[in-house]
Design an enzyme around this catalytic site. Structure first.
Site, mmCIF file in Angstrom:
data_model
loop_
_atom_site.group_PDB
_atom_site.id
_atom_site.type_symbol
_atom_site.label_atom_id
_atom_site.label_comp_id
_atom_site.label_asym_id
_atom_site.label_seq_id
_atom_site.Cartn_x
_atom_site.Cartn_y
_atom_site.Cartn_z
ATOM 1 N N ASP A 1 39.592 -45.456 19.834
ATOM 2 C CA ASP A 1 40.379 -45.874 18.676
ATOM 3 C C ASP A 1 40.464 -44.710 17.693
ATOM 4 O O ASP A 1 39.453 -44.298 17.112
ATOM 5 C CB ASP A 1 39.722 -47.089 18.019
ATOM 6 C CG ASP A 1 40.513 -47.608 16.827
ATOM 7 O OD1 ASP A 1 41.696 -47.227 16.681
ATOM 8 O OD2 ASP A 1 39.946 -48.395 16.045
ATOM 9 N N THR B 1 40.568 -43.963 10.930
ATOM 10 C CA THR B 1 39.806 -43.216 9.929
ATOM 11 C C THR B 1 38.658 -42.477 10.608
ATOM 12 O O THR B 1 38.388 -41.309 10.327
ATOM 13 C CB THR B 1 39.264 -44.160 8.847
ATOM 14 O OG1 THR B 1 40.351 -44.892 8.271
ATOM 15 C CG2 THR B 1 38.549 -43.379 7.763
ATOM 16 N N ASP C 1 35.847 -54.258 13.847
ATOM 17 C CA ASP C 1 37.009 -53.731 14.561
ATOM 18 C C ASP C 1 36.642 -53.364 15.991
ATOM 19 O O ASP C 1 37.416 -53.611 16.927
ATOM 20 C CB ASP C 1 37.598 -52.527 13.824
ATOM 21 C CG ASP C 1 36.572 -51.439 13.513
ATOM 22 O OD1 ASP C 1 35.355 -51.718 13.549
ATOM 23 O OD2 ASP C 1 36.985 -50.303 13.226
ATOM 24 N N ARG C 2 35.443 -52.815 16.159
ATOM 25 C CA ARG C 2 34.989 -52.449 17.505
ATOM 26 C C ARG C 2 34.756 -53.691 18.363
ATOM 27 O O ARG C 2 35.023 -53.682 19.572
ATOM 28 C CB ARG C 2 33.720 -51.603 17.417
ATOM 29 C CG ARG C 2 33.919 -50.288 16.652
ATOM 30 C CD ARG C 2 32.614 -49.552 16.439
ATOM 31 N NE ARG C 2 32.117 -48.967 17.681
ATOM 32 C CZ ARG C 2 30.910 -48.409 17.810
ATOM 33 N NH1 ARG C 2 30.078 -48.379 16.773
ATOM 34 N NH2 ARG C 2 30.544 -47.885 18.964
ATOM 35 N N GLY D 1 30.680 -52.484 13.925
ATOM 36 C CA GLY D 1 31.941 -52.730 13.233
ATOM 37 C C GLY D 1 32.730 -53.866 13.851
ATOM 38 O O GLY D 1 32.844 -53.960 15.080
#
Length: 241
Positions: A116, A119, A96-97, A94
């Site tokens: 984190d 969701t 975001d990661r 991801g």
């Protein structure tokens, strides 16, 4: 001036940076190209944009920003990063990661575990500037929704904290059960990593971080804007190379 965008499954977050200083942060329930155009028109001094998209929107961002004369960086395993990705399937990692791990590597030395709470709950291990991997589990609201979706009689609830030890009705039983599942999961995951990496730094972030940050021991830092800082750091790194 830099614009960073995090298009997630639940919210769309954006921030304006001048060098390393965040001037503006906001979040919307949904993302649209029209909103992005308005944003770029309002902040007309933006020169660089860095974007993390974990959805399946598949917009043609590259041509959009090219037409707007803005330098665009899309976070993925192929872009220039200040960390090394040691992941067997980097194409599935991801964005975001990746951004969170970049920010952690810039702000903290040694071994880091980034938690984190969004969701999904993601756990990412970074050793100095090497991304190693981690784990993923359902987030708090996903757990709540699944109880309603997969059963015939359990209600759909929004989370609210209760001090009760034992649920005295179905609603409270669900709230206590979901909270405890998240709380004890995170606590035990931290203990697992600390046994392997005794000096590891624990960083918590994400929209649900306030639910656990002051209740779980061994959390070293709470950082609500870690992902945004990571995206801005990627811009800075690409300007240097």
């Amino acid at each position: 001036m830099n614009l960073v965008l995090d298009i997630g499954n639940t919210r769309f977050k954006w921030a304006i940076f001048q060098n390393n200083e965040m001037l503006k942060f906001d979040a919307n329930k949904s993302f649209s190209i029209d909103f992005l155009r308005t944003l770029l028109s309002t902040y007309n001094k933006i020169k660089n944009v860095c974007l993390s998209d974990t959805t399946n929107l598949h917009y043609d961002y590259k041509n959009l920003f090219l037409n707007l004369n803005v330098n665009y960086i899309e976070v993925n395993q192929n872009c220039k990063l200040p960390i090394k990705i040691n992941y067997s399937t980097p194409n599935t990692l991801g964005t975001d990661r990746i951004a969170l791990s970049v920010a952690a590597s810039q702000n903290y030395s040694g071994d880091k575990l980034i938690i984190d709470l969004g969701t999904c709950i993601t756990y990412d291990l970074v050793r100095n500037n090497d991304y190693i991997g981690g784990q993923i589990s359902p987030g708090l609201n996903m757990r709540l929704a699944s109880l309603n979706y997969y059963t015939g009689n359990l209600p759909k609830l929004d989370f609210c904290f209760t001090e009760l030890l034992v649920g005295d009705n179905t609603k409270n039983s669900i709230l206590i059960g979901i909270y405890d599942s998240v709380f004890f999961e995170i606590q035990n995951v931290i203990e697992k990593y600390k046994k392997r990496y005794p000096k590891i730094v624990i960083i918590v972030t994400g929209g649900d971080m306030n639910i656990v940050e002051k209740k779980i021991k061994n959390i070293n830092f709470s950082h609500p804007y870690l992902l945004m800082e990571g995206l801005n750091s990627i811009i800075a790194f690409n300007e240097e190379v």
